[in-house]
Design an enzyme around this catalytic site. Structure first.
Site, PDB file in Angstrom:
ATOM      1  CD  GLN A 130      -2.528   0.987   2.922  1.00 10.24           C
ATOM      2  OE1 GLN A 130      -3.812   0.377   2.733  1.00 10.24           O
ATOM      3  NE2 GLN A 130      -2.938   1.755   3.552  1.00 10.24           N
ATOM      4  CB  SER A 181       1.670   6.803   5.251  1.00  9.33           C
ATOM      5  OG  SER A 181       0.781   6.163   6.072  1.00  9.33           O
ATOM      6  CB  SER A 183       4.306  -3.353   5.604  1.00  3.67           C
ATOM      7  OG  SER A 183       3.012  -3.440   5.465  1.00  3.67           O
ATOM      8  CD  GLU A 203      -6.227  -1.811   7.174  1.00  7.64           C
ATOM      9  OE1 GLU A 203      -5.151  -2.193   7.699  1.00  7.64           O
ATOM     10  OE2 GLU A 203      -6.350  -0.229   6.521  1.00  7.64           O
ATOM     11  CD  GLU A 220      -2.765   9.567  20.880  1.00  7.43           C
ATOM     12  OE1 GLU A 220      -2.267   9.427  19.435  1.00  7.43           O
ATOM     13  OE2 GLU A 220      -2.187   9.539  21.338  1.00  7.43           O
TER      14      GLU A 220
END
Lengths: 399, 380
Positions: A119, A122, A154, A237, A369
């Site tokens: 993926q 990010s 990953s 997911e 958070e």
């Protein structure tokens, strides 16, 4: 050999018979895993709720756990472990957005594990604020040129394919200018560099994209609809969670219980109380996960599903913090910080390794958070916090 | 039969029905008025719950006036009564007496007492010697004497739930050969009941002193310990369900408050300090719900060790409800500290609940013994 009659929705008995036939013909113990999973795919058992010819049987989704259980009982792998990201995150998106030709090209090697997936979402400057990402996709003839840097990928070094989010329009607010692509990792301009994490291993990667070309057929969804497609992926997911309850005293708390049994010389009333409190929390979390699972099979998504990741990750972290305390001076040792260590879970200092690895659990897949914001705003419907970039073209947002 | 955590449409309708009835006939104003009365509850309203709404016997067999649906249904009712802080013998009659009677071996005894309790016409309570939420015969404080025909009980009972208003007292007492369970008419001679002033005004207790009070044997020595152990586990699970109800109500009230309270030009729920505490309240509530309903299902279907399931439920639900009600006061700000505000009522209920049928610490200690001290790795 049993086959499901075309036009008839297969029931549990049919699924079971087909699965038993496949497993009899391809005994998991003696069949190479790619052959086993290939036969499983061809029989329509990988995702029973997918269309026929695409690893499915047009069966109800609620029958998938049955197929997985039969595979497991025969000694075969959990399908998701064969291709973690591909199975859990990508397959549903391929089914929804790829042309039939592309889907049949991609799904079988995904299911067998021959073509792994990663993926590319990010970025160094876009973690929690994923929609603010800067990787650009620019039109080039019948395709696109991609330039940017991705991180926390990953399996990227082992993957043939990637799902990719890139910015196609910087002049609209951030969520509206993204487009979703799939990328062949063998394309020129793709550079994968391992990223060493605090455990010493390099489980993740940085991926550099330099004028990488991809054809427009590898775009999923409309131009500018990438955020919507990505969210359907994230939804998969979340629902690709297990099909069964974990056993009482298994997982991280099982490690703590085993360590407690191994180290009677380190016992103290305070450590006993702490372990009991962790055990109670682990039980409540295990039961809540089971409740989420039952609700999901009934087609209900309640608050319990939104909190299990948050609770589980914080609990895992605290259990290994406890384990390190219980180890005492022995906890100061580590067997290796080699980047080539096979995993973070085994070896003579497995507890220390898991302790270090657990620091990631409250960051990856949404920080605690951010998840508390999500619970507050989506589940409890609290007002959104003020956002400085709201409604502003991405180009004008400070960064 | 439903699998664990399979909340059916019919269960949701039951929950809605009880909730609406509570909202209409036992709203906060009614609760505040009732809790100031001498009896502490409205007997007519209690009977309407039992007869008109018909929700007291969901776990009781049909031939005894119940619906035979099982403990999970009963827990849903108790949860909603807890959410609304309904005044009345929820603990004595619904959590203790009905489960205890249902567990009795003698059909005729069950048939004699249960229909009245289920319809709400009579109320009862059960006095079980206990320590840390566990049946503890060493703590027996009542003796039974027989003249060959009738029994008489003498002794003192403290902290008896709903003890000053119950019509029938079911009391465990020592006999020459063990512990047996007796029924005592609360109005009979030799029964002295003293109402206690309770921190939670919506949940009453009494001290009961017995001096040769006439008693009827309802369960013999051979069966009584099992009945009492089972009753305590069931009552503990039900009390946990009640705590879940209270916690949910305080969570809802807090969300409503922080969504409408404006400071610094915006609803305070937008601030992360507030939002994250609310998220933690939800998490606490959901853990308690899972543990409480696991216990109800486990006891109903025999799928887990009842004592483990009940202690887990009570330990988790006590901590959750206490923390949620304390958070509710904090997040309501100054209004949370007023007598008029609802949070104070729930803090007091949460405190009382957490100290009843074993504290969180006591149940945690019990789990330490069972889950840690006696834990053995699974054989591979």
């Amino acid at each position: 050999m049993t086959t499901a009659e075309v036009g008839v929705v297969p029931d549990a008995a049919t699924i079971e018979q087909i699965a038993r036939d496949v497993l009899a013909e391809h005994p998991p113990a003696s069949t190479p895993i790619t052959h086993l999973m290939g036969a499983w795919y061809d029989a329509g058992l990988t995702w029973v709720y997918f269309p026929r010819g695409f690893g499915g049987l047009d069966a109800p989704r609620s029958l998938q756990p049955l197929a997985n259980r039969l595979m497991r009982e025969a000694g075969g792998p959990e399908p998701r472990t064969v291709n973690t990201i591909g199975y859990g995150i990508v397959a549903g998106t391929i089914r929804r957005y790829a042309t039939p030709e592309l889907a049949s090209r991609l799904l079988r090697p995904l299911a067998t594990g021959e073509e792994k997936w990663c993926q590319l979402f990010s970025e160094p400057g876009a973690g929690s604020d994923l929609a603010g990402l800067t990787t650009r996709a620019v039109r080039d003839g019948d395709g696109w040129r991609i330039t940017g840097q991705k991180v926390w990928n990953s399996l990227a070094h082992q993957s043939r394919w990637a799902i990719l989010l890139a910015r196609t329009d910087p002049d609209v607010p951030k969520h509206k200018g993204l487009t979703y692509f799939i990328l062949d990792m063998q394309t020129p301009g793709v550079t994968v560099r391992p990223l060493r994490q605090l455990t010493g291993r390099a489980q993740f990667n940085e991926v550099f994209l330099d004028e990488v070309y991809l054809p427009d057929t590898q775009r999923f969804g409309d131009v500018g609809a990438g955020w919507i497609v990505a969210n359907s992926t994230l939804g998969d997911e979340r629902t690709s969670l297990g099909d069964r309850v974990s056993a009482r005293g298994s997982g991280a708390i099982g490690d703590a219980l085993a360590l407690w049994a191994e180290k009677p010389e380190n016992h103290s009333p305070i450590l006993r109380e702490q372990l009991t409190r962790l055990w109670i929390r682990a039980e409540a979390h295990r039961l809540t996960s089971d409740r989420a699972r039952v609700a999901a099979t009934m087609g209900v998504q309640g608050p319990e599903s939104a909190i299990t990741k948050l609770v589980g990750s914080e609990l895992t972290q605290q259990i290994y913090e406890y384990c390190i305390e219980l180890l005492g001076p022995e906890g100061t040792l580590i067997d290796t910080y080699s980047p080539e260590a096979p995993d973070d879970e085994s070896g003579p200092t497995a507890i220390q390794r898991k302790y270090l690895r657990s620091r990631a659990t409250t960051i990856e897949g949404g920080t605690s958070e951010i998840l508390r914001n999500v619970i507050g705003e989506r589940v409890l419907k609290l007002p959104q916090e003020l956002r400085a970039d709201k409604g502003i073209p991405w180009r004008d947002v400070p960064r | 039969m439903t699998q664990e955590f399979e909340f059916t449409e019919e269960m949701k309708e039951l929950r809605e029905m009880v909730r609406e009835f509570c909202a209409e006939f036992s709203d906060e104003q009614t609760v505040r008025q009732t809790m100031e009365t001498e009896a502490g509850y409205d007997a007519a309203l209690w009977q309407r719950f039992g007869s008109e709404l018909g929700v007291f016997g969901l776990a009781v067999a049909e031939e005894l006036g119940g619906a035979g649906l099982g403990l999970v249904h009963h827990a849903i009712v108790v949860e909603e009564l807890g959410a609304a802080l309904v005044c009345g013998p929820v603990l004595g009659t619904l959590c203790l007496a009905i489960p205890a009677l249902s567990a009795l071996p003698e059909e005729t005894i069950r048939a004699e007492y249960l229909p009245g309790l289920v319809s709400g016409e009579t109320t009862a309570t059960v006095a079980i010697p206990q320590r840390a939420g566990e049946y503890s015969p060493d703590d027996l404080s009542v003796d039974a004497v027989s003249d060959g025909e009738a029994f008489a009980l003498s002794g003192r009972l403290d902290y008896v739930a709903d003890g000053s208003t119950a019509d029938v007292l079911f009391i465990a007492a020592r006999t020459p050969t063990g512990v047996a369970l007796f029924a005592v008419d609360s109005e009979s001679t030799g029964v002295e009941r003293t109402r206690l002033f309770t921190l939670d005004q919506t949940r009453r207790q009494a001290t009961i002193v017995l001096q040769n009070a006439a008693a009827r044997l309802i369960c013999a020595e051979t069966e009584t310990p099992d009945v009492l152990v089972q009753t305590l586990a069931t009552a503990t699970a039900l009390l946990a369900a009640s705590q879940v109800g209270g916690g949910q109500r305080m969570l809802d009230a807090t969300i409503a408050h922080v969504s409408s309270r404006i400071q610094f030009g915006q609803a305070i729920g937008a601030f992360q300090a507030i939002k994250h505490r609310c998220a933690n309240m939800l998490i606490a509530e959901e853990q308690a719900r899972s543990a409480a309903y696991h216990a109800a299902w486990a006891i109903q279907d025999g799928t887990d060790e009842p004592l483990i399931a009940a202690s887990l439920a009570k330990a988790v639900a006590s901590e959750s409800f206490l923390w949620i009600s304390r958070s509710a006061i904090q997040l309501h700000g100054g209004m949370g500290f007023t007598w008029e505000g609802a949070p104070q009522l729930y803090l007091k209920r949460a405190t009382a609940d957490s100290l009843t049928l074993g504290t969180a610490a006591e149940h945690t200690e019990r789990l330490a013994r069972v889950a840690i001290d006696e834990w053995e790795p699974a054989l591979v």
